[in-house]
Design an enzyme around this catalytic site. Sequence first.
Site, PDB file in Angstrom:
ATOM      1  N   SER A 146       0.666  -1.150  -0.128  1.00 49.51           N
ATOM      2  CA  SER A 146       0.094  -0.010  -0.086  1.00 49.51           C
ATOM      3  C   SER A 146       0.931   1.279  -0.118  1.00 49.51           C
ATOM      4  O   SER A 146       1.991   0.984   0.395  1.00 49.51           O
ATOM      5  CB  SER A 146      -0.968   0.001   1.382  1.00 49.51           C
ATOM      6  N   TYR A 159      -3.803  -0.679   9.846  1.00 52.07           N
ATOM      7  CA  TYR A 159      -3.629  -0.893   8.695  1.00 52.07           C
ATOM      8  C   TYR A 159      -2.130  -0.574   8.180  1.00 52.07           C
ATOM      9  O   TYR A 159      -1.640  -1.219   7.301  1.00 52.07           O
ATOM     10  CB  TYR A 159      -4.685  -0.118   7.835  1.00 52.07           C
TER      11      TYR A 159
END
Length: 254
Positions: A146, A159
């Site tokens: 990410s 996350y």
Amino acid sequence: MSFQLDYFSLKGKNAIVTGARTGIGQAIAVGLAAVGAHVILIGHQDNMQDTQQQIEKLKGTYDTFFIDLSDVSSIRSKISPIIEKYQVDILVNNAGVIHRQPAAEHEFDQWQRVMDVNINAVFALSQLCGKSMIDNGGGKIINIASLLSFQGGINVPSYTASKHAVAGLTKALANEWASKNIQVNAIAPGYISTNNTEALRNDEQRSQSIIERIPAGRWGQGDDLVGAAVFLASKASDYVSGHTLVVDGGWMGR
């Protein structure tokens, strides 16, 4: 030997794709099928029909398994029979979850859930498939990282921590397995239109500020990741190891 276009072909290869029901996982699964791979679709819900139908339209082949990757203790018992049945040449660790909550209030059970799906399951699957790939003489592992593998984000501490871990694990496994002809790499998507980003896209002000920061001037789509995935899954990337390939419309270059 000079480069040949068929280096991108995945004919005769078996590829596991987790989180293949929607979004990035669906796009990658269909893309791998389009270049010849037999795709093993893994999801946690019994509604993979859309992905299956897209592969069928391409005359591709697939098998489907429903596995809850948040139950890390059960992964070995559920994945081992799949590995025994198929020679797994490619593993795409795509499945992921996100929990949006300020760090001061972030619920620990949600922290644990995010860690279990986003990094603990990734290691468990990579370990199981990696052992098989060593025995079979090689393979490809692609982890979905990410932009938050590089940045901190806002209100997503679990996350962010999990995706930093994905980038680190990618390098660690690559260091150990490159000599075994296993290339371990990652793709870091930018702001892609998926279920995980729905809250951001529904916030008109936040969505506009994101688009203004992206040189390409738009949210990405799942299909924007397919070329990178095919490259990293194919012979064309045999000398690429431990790399995180950013596909973000230019976000990280700003």
